[in-house]
Design a protein around this motif. Sequence first.
Motif, PDB file in Angstrom:
ATOM      1  N   SER B   9       0.858  -1.182   0.000  1.00  6.89           N
ATOM      2  CA  SER B   9       0.000   0.000   0.000  1.00  6.89           C
ATOM      3  C   SER B   9       0.898   1.239   0.000  1.00  6.89           C
ATOM      4  O   SER B   9       2.030   1.177   0.463  1.00  6.89           O
ATOM      5  N   PRO B  10       0.388   2.374  -0.529  1.00  8.88           N
ATOM      6  CA  PRO B  10       1.223   3.579  -0.556  1.00  8.88           C
ATOM      7  C   PRO B  10       1.748   3.970   0.825  1.00  8.88           C
ATOM      8  O   PRO B  10       2.880   4.430   0.936  1.00  8.88           O
ATOM      9  N   SER B 253     -10.583   9.427  -2.546  1.00 12.11           N
ATOM     10  CA  SER B 253     -10.279   9.651  -3.956  1.00 12.11           C
ATOM     11  C   SER B 253     -10.059   8.319  -4.665  1.00 12.11           C
ATOM     12  O   SER B 253     -10.398   8.159  -5.830  1.00 12.11           O
ATOM     13  N   ILE B 254      -9.522   7.344  -3.931  1.00  7.47           N
ATOM     14  CA  ILE B 254      -9.300   6.049  -4.555  1.00  7.47           C
ATOM     15  C   ILE B 254     -10.634   5.385  -4.889  1.00  7.47           C
ATOM     16  O   ILE B 254     -10.868   4.958  -6.013  1.00  7.47           O
TER      17      ILE B 254
ATOM     18  N   PHE C  39       5.630  12.202 -11.822  1.00  4.68           N
ATOM     19  CA  PHE C  39       4.861  11.342 -12.725  1.00  4.68           C
ATOM     20  C   PHE C  39       4.722   9.946 -12.122  1.00  4.68           C
ATOM     21  O   PHE C  39       3.628   9.387 -12.028  1.00  4.68           O
ATOM     22  N   ILE C  40       5.860   9.407 -11.673  1.00  5.95           N
ATOM     23  CA  ILE C  40       5.856   8.049 -11.121  1.00  5.95           C
ATOM     24  C   ILE C  40       4.990   7.975  -9.868  1.00  5.95           C
ATOM     25  O   ILE C  40       4.162   7.079  -9.712  1.00  5.95           O
ATOM     26  N   SER C  45       0.200   6.048  -7.251  1.00  5.42           N
ATOM     27  CA  SER C  45      -0.793   6.334  -6.218  1.00  5.42           C
ATOM     28  C   SER C  45      -2.197   5.838  -6.587  1.00  5.42           C
ATOM     29  O   SER C  45      -3.073   5.798  -5.730  1.00  5.42           O
ATOM     30  N   PHE C  46      -2.418   5.463  -7.845  1.00  5.81           N
ATOM     31  CA  PHE C  46      -3.732   4.911  -8.202  1.00  5.81           C
ATOM     32  C   PHE C  46      -3.918   3.551  -7.550  1.00  5.81           C
ATOM     33  O   PHE C  46      -2.960   2.824  -7.316  1.00  5.81           O
ATOM     34  N   ASP C  47      -5.161   3.186  -7.277  1.00  9.93           N
ATOM     35  CA  ASP C  47      -5.368   1.896  -6.627  1.00  9.93           C
ATOM     36  C   ASP C  47      -5.273   0.769  -7.648  1.00  9.93           C
ATOM     37  O   ASP C  47      -5.149   0.992  -8.838  1.00  9.93           O
ATOM     38  N   LYS C  48      -5.366  -0.466  -7.160  1.00  7.15           N
ATOM     39  CA  LYS C  48      -4.969  -1.581  -8.019  1.00  7.15           C
ATOM     40  C   LYS C  48      -6.016  -1.964  -9.045  1.00  7.15           C
ATOM     41  O   LYS C  48      -5.791  -2.842  -9.862  1.00  7.15           O
TER      42      LYS C  48
END
Lengths: 262, 277, 270
Positions: B9-10, B253-254, C39-40, C45-48
């Motif tokens: 996870s981030p 946001s996710i 950018f990376i 950061s987007f979910d899976k």
Amino acid sequence: MSHHIVEARDLHYTYSDGTIGLQGVTFRITHGESIALVGENGAGKSTLLMHTNGYLLASRGEMRIGDAPVTTHNLNIIRRTVGMVFQNSDDQLFMPTVFDDVAFGPMNLGLEKAEVEKRVREALTTVGASHLSKRPPYRLSQGEKRSVAIATVLAMSPDILVMDEPTSSLDPTSRLNLIKLLKTFRHTKIIATHDLDMAMDLCERTIVLHEGRVVADGPTAELFKDTTLLHRSNLEKPLRMQQCPVCGTVDKLNNTNHRSHP
Amino acid sequence: MHMADALISPAVGGTMWLATAGLIAHSSKKVTAQGDDRKVPLMGVLGAFIFAVQMINFTIPATGSSGHLGGGMILAILLGPYAAFLVMASVLFVQALFFADGGLLALGCNVVNLGFFPCFIAYPLIYRLIVHDKPKQGRIMLASVIASIIGLQLGAFGVVIETFLSGISSLSFKTFILLMQPIHLAIGIVEGIATAAVVTFVWKARPEVVMPSPSDKILDLRGILLGFAACALIFGTLLSRFSSKDPDGLEWSISKSRLYSNSYQNTSSDRVKAGDE
Amino acid sequence: MNNIGRNYFDINYMDTLSAGDSPLHRLDPRAKLITTLLFIVTVVSFDKYTLSAFLPFFLYPAALITSGKIPARYIINKVLLVCPFAILIGIFNPIIDTQILFHIGNMEVSDGWVSFFSIIIKSLLTVSAALILISLTGFNAVCEALIKLGIPRPFVIQLLFFYRYLFVLTDEAQRMDRARALRSFNTSSMKLYTFSSFIGHLLLRTLDRAERIYLAMCSRGFNGHIHMTKTIKNTWKEFSFVAVWVSLFLLFRLYNIPVLLGDLVTGVVK
């Protein structure tokens, strides 16, 4: 210009594992001389070279550059005076680009940026490698690498050039170009080599090492006639001093004219 | 044992990045303070060496499979913990950047699992303890094997913890740990023997390079662990905020973006499914 | 020897590319580094389960490849080489995560498959961004930017030296391995005894090499510091490059442009 003098006085060196490198080497090289240092593998050539810039310090006896003995205190001056070109150019060229690599020495000398750039340009022009300036060193050919390696040393404007096997792993044309280039240098030169033809082209004097001792020191042309001496050092007469396999004559001056044999 | 982005996870990835950054800064300071100029080129070529070594396989005795060396332990033995950690980090950076080996989000985790544990735990607390100041062949062998095993066990445990905290994998903590530790015990034994073989080979030829340097002794482990705890605390707080019931900040946001992406692909169908439960 | 590794080793071709000349090449390395990192981070950061939202992000590599005159085929080839790694990472997702997410016609698409493709796209985007950065800037200039941005010097110098001798050492290992393979018929991996001696020899040669490099450095007055010569600029060009891209990334991150466009189109049609 006394600082061009290289003098060894009874140099002894033993490696930490007990291998004997040098056992009593004495010679004196004066300003502008060109010396070939020959001898079989393990005769002590490289060990001797490393004493000239203080990378190794003699166990006994002393090495003098100019008026001063080589000690840990004056290493900076010594290394500015003595420029060393290594056998494996990959070891010498460690910076990201050719430019950075040639600039490495001058930057360490603390020179101004403009002066550094000037020196780099001049050094690269001298060896004919200006066009390589932005290239990374590992992309170069062996010949190019060798030229750049020499430029890295020239940029420090040393008085004495020390080279370890400069012609090894070069193709014949690159080798000839290198010899031509070295002929134009006015520096005092010490060249360790197995390439006796090159030694004849470049060096009027030769020192023969054998088991860490000087066994002969004299005019190159004379020494190379001594077959027993060469034999004992695992060396062979330069090609041009050997009999021509076609006509059986020996021509010392020109090593190309026998190519015209039918 | 490179961990993949997909498992992280981030928040956990971020914590480990922060820990890595701290460890790099700390190690850099220590290496500079040691003032050993010789190490500059040595570290560089040893990094390249480890990279090359990881491409060469050996046959694991009595099985059909093959393994390769991880490298953290050998580096620590040759360079001491701080320099070894920097080398390991540089290798993993380049691998993540050019080879997507593990990926960039997981890079922090990989540096900790493969760099921190062997260099800062297994080497000073196990290897040095066994070898002491008088290296002998038997001791070096034993120390290399045990330190490699423990380093790898800790690394594997790190993987489990990081995965568990990330909460992405559907495997339970217990299942995962029962899966990871025994496998890495086997790998650790093999790697340990290989490490021991290489180290003793070099020790016979050049004993001085395997001799521990006295400057390694003062390992500021407490400082490192404290910094580590601080990172974990900061991000742990963040983590718990994200996983709380209120959909705030990042999580909101996710789930929103996911809803969007789902609805987009469902324009033909009306079976739109909601985001995360 | 690892085949992927071998093919991948013309990554140093990127350094040749980085010697090119375009407005992007001339940009300060820091600007390019920061933009790439952001950018990376944005992509990661987007979910899976993200798929469509990634689409606009391809604008970044596409724009840089075109205006930086980088051979697109080269970058694509390199990125595809990396693909197997991503596939390996994601391959279990469809097996573990079987919840049905949506249907395309009669085909059921599970969460696992979506996340599988999401992982692949993520790694395509991040790896291509990294490769483009190096192709436009050169690894060394990137390292320089790292120093300017406050990354500890010993670590950056370590990156430089590591990168410099990466090719030398892998070449050496490959030559040794070839010589060994020619004398050990049909075996691709070594017995432990051979392995330890092989690696031991490689290590001894590496230590000797380090010694020779150190000697070469000392001979040219090395005193613990490595100086760099490059000039670093900081003008409105750098600033606007970063600003424009970062606002685009933010836009792409916050709004799913393809969905918005889709909504717009369907709205107009209705």
